[in-house]
Design a protein around this motif. Sequence first.
Motif, PDB file in Angstrom:
ATOM      1  N   ASN A  47       6.013   7.341   1.379  1.00 36.79           N
ATOM      2  CA  ASN A  47       5.841   8.590   1.113  1.00 36.79           C
ATOM      3  C   ASN A  47       5.289   8.418   3.327  1.00 36.79           C
ATOM      4  OD1 ASN A  47       7.142  10.236  -1.041  1.00 36.79           O
ATOM      5  ND2 ASN A  47       5.740   8.629  -1.667  1.00 36.79           N
ATOM      6  N   VAL A  48       5.327  10.053   2.924  1.00 36.38           N
ATOM      7  CA  VAL A  48       4.399  10.073   4.757  1.00 36.38           C
ATOM      8  C   VAL A  48       3.515  11.171   4.729  1.00 36.38           C
ATOM      9  CG1 VAL A  48       6.921  10.224   5.374  1.00 36.38           C
ATOM     10  CG2 VAL A  48       6.244  12.339   4.246  1.00 36.38           C
ATOM     11  N   ILE A  49       2.748  10.452   3.889  1.00 34.47           N
ATOM     12  CA  ILE A  49       1.108  11.017   3.739  1.00 34.47           C
ATOM     13  C   ILE A  49       0.506  10.522   4.582  1.00 34.47           C
ATOM     14  CG2 ILE A  49      -0.886  10.461   1.906  1.00 34.47           C
ATOM     15  CD1 ILE A  49       1.126  10.026  -0.438  1.00 34.47           C
ATOM     16  N   GLU A  50      -0.427  11.573   5.164  1.00 37.23           N
ATOM     17  CA  GLU A  50      -1.024  11.039   6.433  1.00 37.23           C
ATOM     18  C   GLU A  50      -2.403  11.080   5.883  1.00 37.23           C
ATOM     19  OE1 GLU A  50      -0.988  14.189   9.914  1.00 37.23           O
ATOM     20  OE2 GLU A  50       1.240  12.710  10.000  1.00 37.23           O
ATOM     21  N   LYS A  51      -3.149  11.416   4.502  1.00 38.67           N
ATOM     22  CA  LYS A  51      -4.380  11.581   4.226  1.00 38.67           C
ATOM     23  C   LYS A  51      -4.786  11.119   3.084  1.00 38.67           C
ATOM     24  CE  LYS A  51      -8.886  14.570   4.797  1.00 38.67           C
ATOM     25  NZ  LYS A  51      -9.412  15.475   4.804  1.00 38.67           N
ATOM     26  N   ILE A  52      -5.925  10.463   2.681  1.00 35.91           N
ATOM     27  CA  ILE A  52      -5.589  10.322   0.827  1.00 35.91           C
ATOM     28  C   ILE A  52      -7.111  11.359   0.753  1.00 35.91           C
ATOM     29  CG2 ILE A  52      -7.040   8.741  -0.862  1.00 35.91           C
ATOM     30  CD1 ILE A  52      -7.086   6.348   1.517  1.00 35.91           C
ATOM     31  N   GLU A  53      -6.620  13.018  -0.819  1.00 38.48           N
ATOM     32  CA  GLU A  53      -7.182  13.219  -0.428  1.00 38.48           C
ATOM     33  C   GLU A  53      -6.921  14.392  -1.944  1.00 38.48           C
ATOM     34  OE1 GLU A  53      -5.872  16.894   2.214  1.00 38.48           O
ATOM     35  OE2 GLU A  53      -3.883  15.761   2.103  1.00 38.48           O
ATOM     36  N   ASN A  54      -7.695  15.454  -3.204  1.00 42.22           N
ATOM     37  CA  ASN A  54      -6.970  16.123  -3.895  1.00 42.22           C
ATOM     38  C   ASN A  54      -7.165  15.249  -4.783  1.00 42.22           C
ATOM     39  OD1 ASN A  54      -7.355  18.377  -1.957  1.00 42.22           O
ATOM     40  ND2 ASN A  54      -5.132  17.679  -1.516  1.00 42.22           N
ATOM     41  N   LEU A  55      -7.738  14.118  -5.781  1.00 44.72           N
ATOM     42  CA  LEU A  55      -7.577  13.564  -6.147  1.00 44.72           C
ATOM     43  C   LEU A  55      -8.632  13.291  -7.341  1.00 44.72           C
ATOM     44  CD1 LEU A  55      -6.018   9.842  -4.662  1.00 44.72           C
ATOM     45  CD2 LEU A  55      -5.027  11.349  -6.230  1.00 44.72           C
ATOM     46  N   GLU A  56      -9.760  14.140  -6.825  1.00 44.60           N
ATOM     47  CA  GLU A  56     -11.214  14.445  -7.599  1.00 44.60           C
ATOM     48  C   GLU A  56     -11.164  13.766  -8.700  1.00 44.60           C
ATOM     49  OE1 GLU A  56     -10.189  16.037  -5.328  1.00 44.60           O
ATOM     50  OE2 GLU A  56     -11.217  15.734  -3.632  1.00 44.60           O
ATOM     51  N   GLN A  57      -9.761  14.461  -9.798  1.00 48.01           N
ATOM     52  CA  GLN A  57      -9.947  14.714 -11.109  1.00 48.01           C
ATOM     53  C   GLN A  57      -9.605  13.321 -11.511  1.00 48.01           C
ATOM     54  OE1 GLN A  57     -11.050  17.186 -12.725  1.00 48.01           O
ATOM     55  NE2 GLN A  57     -11.037  18.043 -10.820  1.00 48.01           N
ATOM     56  N   GLN A  58      -9.003  12.355 -11.119  1.00 47.61           N
ATOM     57  CA  GLN A  58      -8.853  11.371 -11.614  1.00 47.61           C
ATOM     58  C   GLN A  58      -9.470  10.240 -11.652  1.00 47.61           C
ATOM     59  OE1 GLN A  58      -6.603  12.871  -9.474  1.00 47.61           O
ATOM     60  NE2 GLN A  58      -6.089  13.182 -11.657  1.00 47.61           N
ATOM     61  N   VAL A  59     -10.676  10.295 -12.627  1.00 45.90           N
ATOM     62  CA  VAL A  59     -12.532   9.268 -12.617  1.00 45.90           C
ATOM     63  C   VAL A  59     -11.579   8.029 -12.605  1.00 45.90           C
ATOM     64  CG1 VAL A  59     -13.510  11.072 -11.893  1.00 45.90           C
ATOM     65  CG2 VAL A  59     -12.776  10.392 -14.548  1.00 45.90           C
ATOM     66  N   ASP A  60     -10.515   7.980 -13.609  1.00 41.51           N
ATOM     67  CA  ASP A  60     -10.340   6.387 -14.553  1.00 41.51           C
ATOM     68  C   ASP A  60      -9.291   6.090 -13.507  1.00 41.51           C
ATOM     69  OD1 ASP A  60     -11.791   6.743 -16.387  1.00 41.51           O
ATOM     70  OD2 ASP A  60     -11.141   8.695 -17.050  1.00 41.51           O
ATOM     71  N   LEU A  61      -8.467   6.177 -12.360  1.00 41.67           N
ATOM     72  CA  LEU A  61      -8.006   5.026 -12.486  1.00 41.67           C
ATOM     73  C   LEU A  61      -8.150   3.598 -12.374  1.00 41.67           C
ATOM     74  CD1 LEU A  61      -5.261   6.726 -10.994  1.00 41.67           C
ATOM     75  CD2 LEU A  61      -5.571   6.693  -9.115  1.00 41.67           C
ATOM     76  N   ASP A  62      -6.880   3.542 -12.010  1.00 44.75           N
ATOM     77  CA  ASP A  62      -6.720   1.552 -12.298  1.00 44.75           C
ATOM     78  C   ASP A  62      -6.370   0.739 -11.140  1.00 44.75           C
ATOM     79  OD1 ASP A  62      -5.200  -1.458 -12.909  1.00 44.75           O
ATOM     80  OD2 ASP A  62      -7.602  -0.469 -13.960  1.00 44.75           O
ATOM     81  N   THR A  63      -5.235   1.921 -10.626  1.00 40.65           N
ATOM     82  CA  THR A  63      -4.002   1.224 -10.062  1.00 40.65           C
ATOM     83  C   THR A  63      -3.688   1.939  -8.991  1.00 40.65           C
ATOM     84  OG1 THR A  63      -3.407  -0.612 -11.197  1.00 40.65           O
ATOM     85  CG2 THR A  63      -2.488  -0.383  -9.204  1.00 40.65           C
ATOM     86  N   ILE A  64      -3.624   2.299  -8.141  1.00 38.51           N
ATOM     87  CA  ILE A  64      -2.922   2.410  -7.149  1.00 38.51           C
ATOM     88  C   ILE A  64      -2.548   2.445  -5.881  1.00 38.51           C
ATOM     89  CG2 ILE A  64      -4.767   3.443  -5.377  1.00 38.51           C
ATOM     90  CD1 ILE A  64      -4.277   6.503  -5.339  1.00 38.51           C
ATOM     91  N   ASN A  65      -1.058   2.609  -5.215  1.00 36.54           N
ATOM     92  CA  ASN A  65      -0.526   2.155  -4.657  1.00 36.54           C
ATOM     93  C   ASN A  65      -0.086   2.849  -3.233  1.00 36.54           C
ATOM     94  OD1 ASN A  65       1.570   0.766  -3.116  1.00 36.54           O
ATOM     95  ND2 ASN A  65       2.367   0.242  -4.817  1.00 36.54           N
TER      96      ASN A  65
END
Length: 525
Positions: A104-122
Amino acid sequence: QGRCREANRARERGRGAARGPAPGTMVGVEMTVKALRESCEKNKLYRTARLNDKLFLHYVGWDKIANLDEYTGLKVLWLEGNGLLKIEGLEHQRLLRTLYLQENVIEKIENLEQQVDLDTINLSQNFISKIENLSHMQELKTLIISQNRLSRPEDVAQVVDLKSLSCLDIQKNNIEDPVVVDYFERMPNLAVLYLQGNPVVKKIRFYRKTLINRIKSLKYLDDKPVFPEERLRAEAWCRGLADGGIDGARAAEKAEIDRQREEKRAKDEKNFRAFEAMMLEGKRIRAEREASAKSQASAPLPCETAAPPPPLVNPHSGEAVLYREEHPAAKAFREGKLARATARAAAASAPDAPTPGALKDEASNPGGHDSAAHSHSGEHAVKDLQDRLPQSDVACSSPETQNQIGASAIQDGVEQDQVGEQHQAAPMPQPELPPPAAEHTHASDDSPVAAQCTTGQVCQSTEVQPATASEPETATEEGDALAVQARAEDATRPSEAKAKASQPAGTKNELGWSSIGVTDVDELD
């Protein structure tokens, strides 16, 4: 003129709106509720949004994440290959375990405060310049952020706060400072590290040995696994390098290699000796067992308590076979029958001349039949039964069963004797004799055999007087006289004598049955 210029400008603006956006302007597909429902139907998912635990929204061209409020049960979300400019619209996806946002064209990691149980992120193949806003994800184990814009060691400093992170992929970035290795060394569970494709790889002396020595938990570096032997060699190399430079490092590594080889050889030798000892122990145990079996087989068994044979099953009835002695009555019938059969076989193998015993038997049976051979007595029935059944079924049955067998055989013998007497009482059909061509006389009415006539014909004796015990020699002399007379008459009638001689004893001629030379009526039957 001024009004004409304004009209021309308005006309150009209308034409531009009709042609589409201007060059350089990015236009994507809007993520509407209808479009999401169509995507669920296309991928055979549930039409009810909250029931879906996965959602395929990749390679569509979305420009914004929206309208996912009803998809509260999502655990895996595919959003790669779109035109997303930022991470947003995931406030209701609190159960997410895996999130794919690459390409994608994402420039910043943000708005993931609710995903506290996230195991994998690409987040690979984006425009991210710093790892941030991930410290609250204490369950995160895999972070893929390759092919982005990371360049300074501080850009990856937050990975130290991720205590559960075991796989970090930051290859093909712009990291140049070797200080970044200090952050990796502080990660307690880092097992997989991809750092190739960064300029820092060329700036770290003895790159692979150094990283293996410094990162104690490392199991996989770039494209190769890290084995325990390689770790020991790398640690020895670094110790030698610190103490004596390159030569010391090489000597220490060579010593470590020799030590590993000797340790492996000693281990193999130990395993070989253990296996050899196990084989010898097995052979010893087998020899002891064979010797014990031979001694038990050669030892005399007690006479009174002999070991019974293994249990058998009757193949016809399926019942267990019990070992019992043969009943005396059945044994007597079987032995008597065998004796009589042996006697008849011996008599049948004798010459054709009738014996005194045969003359006596024929005298006692005027009809010319052996009642003992023709009417099967109870002994015959027992013998037939024993012949038809296996010996184990008769001899190994219970005493009650043997009594029943003996009684049945005796009863069958009595009935068959009665049938034989009736058969003897019935007159034997006599063939009609042609009128004699000349007068003929019998040699003797008392002879138990049929006499030869003067005409060379053989007639059937209708009455036979039983011979007594004192007459065998007389009967023999009369028979010899009849034979001399018959030969004399045959000399005068050669054709008839030849015809008579061609007929074997005991066969049927044109006048009836001849009893000359017959020793057992069973042969005629």
